[in-house]
Design a protein around this motif. Structure first.
Motif, PDB file in Angstrom:
ATOM      1  N   SER A  33       1.074  -1.318   0.160  1.00 56.96           N
ATOM      2  CA  SER A  33       0.128  -0.083   0.179  1.00 56.96           C
ATOM      3  C   SER A  33       0.297   1.463  -0.059  1.00 56.96           C
ATOM      4  O   SER A  33       0.466   2.379  -0.053  1.00 56.96           O
ATOM      5  N   ALA A  34       2.626   1.019  -0.024  1.00 61.08           N
ATOM      6  CA  ALA A  34       2.825   2.021   0.338  1.00 61.08           C
ATOM      7  C   ALA A  34       3.366   2.932  -0.775  1.00 61.08           C
ATOM      8  O   ALA A  34       4.091   3.582  -1.326  1.00 61.08           O
ATOM      9  N   LEU A  35       3.085   1.832  -2.369  1.00 58.15           N
ATOM     10  CA  LEU A  35       3.224   2.448  -3.153  1.00 58.15           C
ATOM     11  C   LEU A  35       2.307   3.311  -3.697  1.00 58.15           C
ATOM     12  O   LEU A  35       1.603   3.552  -3.579  1.00 58.15           O
ATOM     13  N   PRO A  36       2.566   4.439  -4.602  1.00 60.82           N
ATOM     14  CA  PRO A  36       1.702   4.872  -5.104  1.00 60.82           C
ATOM     15  C   PRO A  36       0.466   5.048  -5.820  1.00 60.82           C
ATOM     16  O   PRO A  36       0.639   3.631  -6.666  1.00 60.82           O
ATOM     17  N   THR A  37      -0.271   5.555  -6.234  1.00 56.18           N
ATOM     18  CA  THR A  37      -2.001   4.596  -6.945  1.00 56.18           C
ATOM     19  C   THR A  37      -1.733   5.222  -8.671  1.00 56.18           C
ATOM     20  O   THR A  37      -1.188   6.555  -8.471  1.00 56.18           O
ATOM     21  N   LEU A  38      -1.244   4.081  -9.618  1.00 56.67           N
ATOM     22  CA  LEU A  38      -1.737   5.049 -10.558  1.00 56.67           C
ATOM     23  C   LEU A  38      -2.727   5.572 -11.550  1.00 56.67           C
ATOM     24  O   LEU A  38      -3.839   4.623 -10.729  1.00 56.67           O
ATOM     25  N   ARG A  39      -2.940   6.287 -11.921  1.00 57.31           N
ATOM     26  CA  ARG A  39      -4.549   7.218 -11.770  1.00 57.31           C
ATOM     27  C   ARG A  39      -4.364   7.327 -13.598  1.00 57.31           C
ATOM     28  O   ARG A  39      -5.804   7.795 -14.036  1.00 57.31           O
ATOM     29  N   THR A  40      -3.758   6.700 -14.403  1.00 58.80           N
ATOM     30  CA  THR A  40      -4.279   7.367 -15.683  1.00 58.80           C
ATOM     31  C   THR A  40      -3.335   5.618 -16.510  1.00 58.80           C
ATOM     32  O   THR A  40      -2.010   5.417 -15.856  1.00 58.80           O
ATOM     33  N   VAL A  41      -3.633   4.910 -17.454  1.00 58.24           N
ATOM     34  CA  VAL A  41      -3.171   4.232 -18.160  1.00 58.24           C
ATOM     35  C   VAL A  41      -1.492   4.411 -18.751  1.00 58.24           C
ATOM     36  O   VAL A  41      -0.767   3.585 -18.196  1.00 58.24           O
ATOM     37  N   ARG A  42      -2.037   5.529 -19.124  1.00 60.59           N
ATOM     38  CA  ARG A  42      -0.558   5.862 -19.587  1.00 60.59           C
ATOM     39  C   ARG A  42       1.002   5.842 -18.238  1.00 60.59           C
ATOM     40  O   ARG A  42       1.919   5.129 -18.956  1.00 60.59           O
TER      41      ARG A  42
END
Length: 112
Positions: free
Chosen positions: A41-50
């Motif tokens: 959960s420490a990993l950042p959330t990816l918010r775009t397909v790119r």
């Protein structure tokens, strides 16, 4: 996966909508919801397909959480299950990983 809106037409897939467009995308660790097993959960959330596409293979294996607030279904076949989504940045394949079949149609807008 949450359906945000539904398009007026189409069946369970939209292969005709993909004619002439060949998008092949791989991302390990994309889930329909939540943080993948073994992921942090420490990993950042990816918010775009790119953002997902720019990960190196070693990074993708870490199982980043993904949240796409608005993506369009470009292909869905429940029997296999195959799902391709497109956001404003790019298109991607989503592995459903044992998720129950969704009632999706080509053109549906979803949140993942």
């Amino acid at each position: 996966m949450k359906a945000v809106s539904r398009s007026g037409g189409g069946g369970r897939s939209c292969a005709n909508g993909l004619r002439g467009i060949f998008v092949f995308a791989w991302v390990l660790g994309i889930l329909v919801a939540g943080t993948p097993a073994g992921g942090s959960s420490a990993l950042p959330t990816l918010r775009t397909v790119r953002e997902a596409h720019t990960l190196r293979f070693e990074e993708a294996r870490r199982g980043y959480p993904v949240h796409l607030a608005r993506a369009q279904v470009t292909f869905y076949q429940a029997e296999v299950p195959l799902l391709f989504l497109q956001d404003s940045t790019d298109g991607i394949f989503v592995h459903m990983r044992g998720q129950p079949p969704a009632s999706l149609r080509c053109g549906d807008i979803v949140a993942v």
